[in-house]
Design an enzyme around this catalytic site. Structure first.
Site, short mmCIF file in Angstrom:
data_model
loop_
_atom_site.label_atom_id
_atom_site.label_comp_id
_atom_site.label_asym_id
_atom_site.label_seq_id
_atom_site.Cartn_x
_atom_site.Cartn_y
_atom_site.Cartn_z
N GLY A 59 1.51 2.42 10.59
CA GLY A 59 2.95 3.30 11.08
C GLY A 59 3.85 4.01 12.04
O GLY A 59 4.66 5.07 11.85
N ASN A 76 1.06 -1.72 0.02
CA ASN A 76 0.10 -0.45 0.74
C ASN A 76 1.17 1.42 -0.11
O ASN A 76 1.44 1.94 0.84
CB ASN A 76 -0.81 0.21 1.51
CG ASN A 76 -2.16 1.72 1.23
OD1 ASN A 76 -1.59 1.97 0.55
ND2 ASN A 76 -1.92 1.42 2.55
C1 PEP Z 1 -1.26 -0.41 6.00
O1 PEP Z 1 -0.93 1.18 5.18
O2 PEP Z 1 -1.81 -0.81 5.51
C2 PEP Z 1 0.06 -0.48 6.58
C3 PEP Z 1 0.12 -1.41 7.10
O3 PEP Z 1 1.22 0.13 7.12
P1 PEP Z 1 2.52 -0.25 7.75
O4 PEP Z 1 3.14 -0.84 7.23
O5 PEP Z 1 3.36 1.62 7.15
O6 PEP Z 1 1.99 0.55 9.20
#
Ligand code: PEP
Length: 254
Positions: free
Chosen positions: A173, A9
């Site tokens: 995140g 993503n």
């Molecule tokens: C996401 O946006 O679905 C996600 C899991 O982000 P991150 O891997 O940066 O935590």
């Protein structure tokens, strides 16, 4: 046996130039013989470019959101048939950032899920609890409610060709990852919840884990029996991190 899936993503990152470089590197480094599905989710305006760039079709393209309506006077929106038309295969619905910043509730998410299916896309439904909900021991009731909203609208058959992603909000995140045991417990709960409606669909359903997955923790998370891949945000913007996560997924056998 469920085929592992690694989904990147990209959120609202990138430009034509950086995307092209990233896609070329991902396509070069993800080996064709790895028994996994790999999907990238660039921002809307770059989807058609990404489909062109990945014309071999080994790596699929998905959108990060979709309109709940099929078409018409909805300024600024993009419908499922349009996404299908430019070559998308998957679409994320119910990401916690959309639930939080754009106030998408369970009913709207379920309508988006339905619109995706009607337009020929496979939905990736994100569910997950906030830190407060986890601390209040509400994790199971929250994710059950989020899944049941789709089942109430479409029946459990909606999950026959969809993907579920468990993404604890506190892990997205933040650099803070669920432990493999925490992830497994919720994945097993989700599978049993869907299994109460239809054991066959539950058995085939891929449940991805998302929340600060990176090269350094992917193998232990993906080794858990009900974790069928990863939905990766930040680390999907690095071709090398993403390749290592794909390599970890391709080594999993369950
Ligand atoms: C996401 O946006 O679905 C996600 C899991 O982000 P991150 O891997 O940066 O935590």
């Amino acid at each position: 046996m469920r085929r592992p899936m690694v989904a990147g993503n990209w959120k609202m990152h990138g430009s034509k130039a950086t995307n092209q470089a990233l896609l070329a590197e991902v396509e070069r480094s993800v080996r064709p013989d790895w028994p996994i599905d790999v999907v990238v989710f660039p921002p809307y305006v770059y989807l058609a470019d990404a489909v062109r760039e990945l014309e071999e079709g080994r790596i699929l393209v998905g959108a990060q959101d979709v309109c709940a309506e099929s078409g018409g006077a909805f300024t600024g929106q993009v419908g499922a048939a349009m996404l299908k038309d430019v070559g998308c295969t998957y679409v994320i619905v119910g990401h916690s950032e959309r639930r939080r910043w754009y106030h998408e509730d369970d009913t709207l998410v379920a309508r988006k899920f339905a619109a995706a299916m009607a337009g020929g896309l496979k939905p990736v439904l994100c569910v997950g609890e906030t830190l407060e909900e986890r601390e209040a021991k509400q994790t199971e009731s929250v994710v059950a409610r989020q899944v049941e909203a789709v089942i109430n609208m479409l029946g459990v058959g909606g999950f026959a060709d969809a993907v579920l992603a468990y993404e604890p909000v506190w892990a997205i995140g933040t650099g803070r990852t669920a432990t493999p045991e925490q992830a497994q417990a919720v994945h097993a709960f989700l599978r049993s919840r869907i299994g109460a409606h239809d054991a066959k669909i539950a058995g085939h359903l891929r449940i991805l884990y998302g929340g600060s997955v990176k090269a350094g923790n992917a193998a232990e998370l993906l080794a858990m029996p009900d974790v069928d891949g990863g939905l990766v945000g930040g680390a999907s913007l690095s071709a090398d991190e993403f390749r290592q996560i794909c390599a970890a997924a391709s080594a999993v056998r369950h």
